[in-house]
Design an enzyme around this catalytic site. Structure first.
Site, mmCIF file in Angstrom:
data_model
loop_
_atom_site.group_PDB
_atom_site.id
_atom_site.type_symbol
_atom_site.label_atom_id
_atom_site.label_comp_id
_atom_site.label_asym_id
_atom_site.label_seq_id
_atom_site.Cartn_x
_atom_site.Cartn_y
_atom_site.Cartn_z
ATOM 1 N N CYS A 55 0.944 -9.143 21.170
ATOM 2 C CA CYS A 55 0.471 -9.002 20.333
ATOM 3 C C CYS A 55 1.083 -9.154 18.651
ATOM 4 O O CYS A 55 2.078 -9.385 18.225
ATOM 5 C CB CYS A 55 0.614 -7.345 19.922
ATOM 6 N N HIS A 84 0.538 -1.309 0.124
ATOM 7 C CA HIS A 84 0.418 -0.001 -0.096
ATOM 8 C C HIS A 84 0.885 0.822 0.032
ATOM 9 O O HIS A 84 2.217 1.625 0.037
ATOM 10 C CB HIS A 84 -1.114 -0.220 1.020
ATOM 11 N N LYS A 114 1.234 -0.756 8.384
ATOM 12 C CA LYS A 114 0.922 -2.412 7.642
ATOM 13 C C LYS A 114 -0.360 -2.996 8.494
ATOM 14 O O LYS A 114 -0.835 -3.626 8.293
ATOM 15 C CB LYS A 114 2.682 -3.112 8.177
ATOM 16 N N CYS A 138 2.536 -6.787 15.586
ATOM 17 C CA CYS A 138 3.602 -6.890 16.464
ATOM 18 C C CYS A 138 4.181 -8.039 16.058
ATOM 19 O O CYS A 138 5.623 -7.957 15.739
ATOM 20 C CB CYS A 138 3.290 -6.203 17.562
ATOM 21 N N CYS A 144 -3.257 -4.047 22.498
ATOM 22 C CA CYS A 144 -1.666 -3.421 21.398
ATOM 23 C C CYS A 144 -2.333 -1.963 21.485
ATOM 24 O O CYS A 144 -2.852 -1.507 20.952
ATOM 25 C CB CYS A 144 -1.595 -3.860 20.820
ATOM 26 N N HIS A 168 -2.274 -1.631 17.686
ATOM 27 C CA HIS A 168 -3.027 -2.150 16.579
ATOM 28 C C HIS A 168 -4.486 -2.532 17.321
ATOM 29 O O HIS A 168 -5.647 -2.213 16.790
ATOM 30 C CB HIS A 168 -2.671 -3.785 16.382
ATOM 31 N N HIS A 193 4.058 1.334 2.166
ATOM 32 C CA HIS A 193 5.305 0.875 2.258
ATOM 33 C C HIS A 193 5.544 1.242 0.050
ATOM 34 O O HIS A 193 7.365 1.296 0.259
ATOM 35 C CB HIS A 193 4.868 -0.576 1.201
ATOM 36 N N LYS A 224 -5.038 6.677 9.391
ATOM 37 C CA LYS A 224 -2.963 5.728 8.973
ATOM 38 C C LYS A 224 -2.903 5.456 8.441
ATOM 39 O O LYS A 224 -3.611 3.539 8.619
ATOM 40 C CB LYS A 224 -2.528 5.719 10.711
#
Ligand SMILES: [Zn+2]
Length: 538
Positions: free
Chosen positions: A137, A28, A316, A140, A162, A165, A31, A313
């Site tokens: 998590c 996306h 990833k 992560c 988390c 997340h 990246h 945001k």
């Protein structure tokens, strides 16, 4: 690359990495952001005449990839192969990413070396077996500290989440192998102290400093609850923690324990580029692992901020982002690459907005830059039959342009090449484009052209030469950002026969006035940046 033999060793390459990206879904915007930054940085250094090594790749192990593959009903290797070949590599090709290598952590050249690295640590007593229970998590792939968890609300009421997340953590209890990370806190702090530029930007450095000053816990570096990973060499019931596996790509890809010559020619990285969500892994665990095995530490760790799209945001962990191809199909690849680094100061949080891109495309790319290029080519065509005239009547106005170019080159080279501050570098280049536009408005060549006297012809020739020569330099400076449009401009100026391919032009030469020879054939091609309403799909 073939070694050139002893005695001609040209020193270490300027080595830049992106993170290797998790392949649990298609790439996306986030990246693309880091990867374009790495590409521009390495293209800039190539144009400085340096030897460069640019590495990207994919992180293919771990529980998250395993679970995604299972949910799709395929093996994790099949899942990774499909995504790498059908999504990741084609996107980098589409975005003109000129990486020198692409490493996948499922490759044997990587997994064999990871086992050796970890075995070495074990033999040195840096790894021990122990038990651990704590909040974990899966997003992560990391144990969390109790203090950093958030209290859930709504459907997650009563659960702990988390902080990245915002999803409930799982309490995991494992008998694992641990790396003695706690023993490296002081050594790391000493390194940060002695190398103030080691972590960029300042906010990232401060975050890492305060984290390490609290003391470090030993790091669990193996998992036994799933098997999608590199087996621990001395204990097949465990696989190596995905982050240790992943970080080692920066060493294995350039020949760690396999080819000393290529390893010495690249390692360590001069710049690791990454999103700030994975800062601690790179600024704490990675250097500690290197210290433990007696390897040199990287030059710089440069974290980029969050990319926000409509307030959401793009990391990833949030896969709702728009795909890069949606943007390139409308604005083109060059504008996409340029906008990412133009709109947001590298290292800061920033927002990506379709409307902002459209507005800047029109004002900065199409009007300021593209129009300048087509007007100059059109006037050389109209007044000099497309043959670039000589500048024989340079005066103060021309001197100001020469000085402006020298300033722009020096500033851009410092900001982009040294400081990894792309936005400031681009601003210097576009400031110069503005200056050339102002020069033409003031000199009014279309009025000078109405006078047939030899003095007026010399004046007209000087104005057009000055503008064309300025564009010659702009094509060189913008080439790392916008390869295709810069190439078009280079061809339109007739620069290639005399000066050679654009990619071979040196940054240092860009500011030397008078490189484009009079007599070059200038042609007005298609617009560098067509008006948006003329593009398909507008
Ligand atoms: Zn998480």
């Amino acid at each position: 690359m073939v070694a050139t033999g002893s005695g001609t060793k040209s020193g270490k390459a300027f080595y830049v990495t992106t993170p290797i990206y998790y392949v649990n879904d298609a790439p996306h915007l986030g990246h693309a952001y880091t990867t374009v930054a790495g590409d521009v940085l390495t293209r800039w250094h190539r144009q400085r005449g340096e030897r460069v090594w640019f590495l990207t790749g994919t992180d293919e192990h771990g529980q998250k990839v395993l679970r995604t593959a299972e949910s799709k009903g395929v093996s994790p290797q099949e899942w990774c192969d499909k995504l790498v070949e059908e999504a990741w590599k084609p996107l980098w090709q589409h975005l003109e990413i000129a990486n020198d290598d692409f490493i996948r952590t499922t490759e044997k050249r990587h997994t064999d070396r990871v086992r050796e690295f970890v075995q070495d640590l074990y033999d040195k007593g840096e790894i021990y077996k122990g038990g651990y229970e704590g909040p974990y998590c899966v997003g992560c792939e990391e144990y969390k500290l109790p203090g950093e968890l958030l209290e859930g609300t709504g459907e997650n009421a009563g659960k702990q989440l988390c902080p990245i997340h915002k999803r409930p953590v799982e309490i995991l209890k494992e008998e694992n192998y641990f790396f003695r990370l706690s023993e490296y806190a002081d050594k790391l702090l000493a390194h940060y102290e002695a190398n103030p530029g080691f972590i960029q930007p300042e906010s990232a450095r401060n975050e890492v400093l305060s984290f390490v000053r609290q003391g470090l816990q030993d790091l669990s570096i193996s998992r036994s609850t799933f098997d999608w990973g590199v087996p621990v060499p001395w204990d097949d019931d465990h696989v190596i923690y995905v982050w240790v596996d992943a970080l080692l790509n920066y060493a294995t890809a350039v020949g760690y324990n396999q080819n000393q010559e290529t390893f010495d020619a690249s390692f360590p990285a001069d710049v690791h580029l990454l999103g700030k969500d994975i800062l601690r892994f790179h600024a704490v665990i990675w250097p500690a692992l290197l210290m433990a095995n007696g390897l040199p530490l990287p030059g710089r760790i440069v974290a980029n901020g969050w990319l926000l799209v409509g307030g959401e945001k793009m990391s990833k962990s949030n896969l709702t982002g728009i795909s890069p191809r949606q943007i390139t199909s409308h604005f083109g690849v060059d504008a996409f690459r340029w906008y990412l680094l133009r709109a947001i100061a590298y290292g800061q949080d920033g927002s990506f907005s379709w409307e902002d891109l459209a507005a800047r495309y029109t004002s900065e790319l199409a009007n300021d830059y593209g129009n300048l290029a087509s007007r100059v080519a059109a006037m050389v065509g109209k007044y000099f039959d497309g043959v670039l005239p000589d500048a024989s009547a340079d005066g103060d106005a021309e001197q100001a342009v020469h000085d402006g170019l020298a300033r722009a080159v020096a500033e851009a080279d410092r900001k982009i090449g040294d400081d990894v501050e792309f936005q400031a570098g681009l601003l210097a280049i576009f400031e110069f484009i503005k200056q050339v536009n102002g020069y033409i408005s003031e000199q009014e060549p279309w009025k000078v052209a109405k006078d047939d006297s030899p003095e007026a012809r010399a004046r007209l020739a000087t104005i057009l030469y000055t503008a064309a020569e300025s564009l010659r330099a702009v094509a060189v400076l913008l080439h790392p950002f916008m390869p295709a449009s810069s190439q078009k401009l280079w061809e339109s100026l007739g620069a290639e026969p005399a000066l050679g391919p654009l990619a071979d032009q040196r940054v240092q030469e860009a500011g030397q006035w008078g490189r484009l020879p009079a007599g070059s054939t200038v042609t007005k091609g298609a617009a560098l940046f067509p008006r948006l309403e003329e593009q398909p799909g507008a």
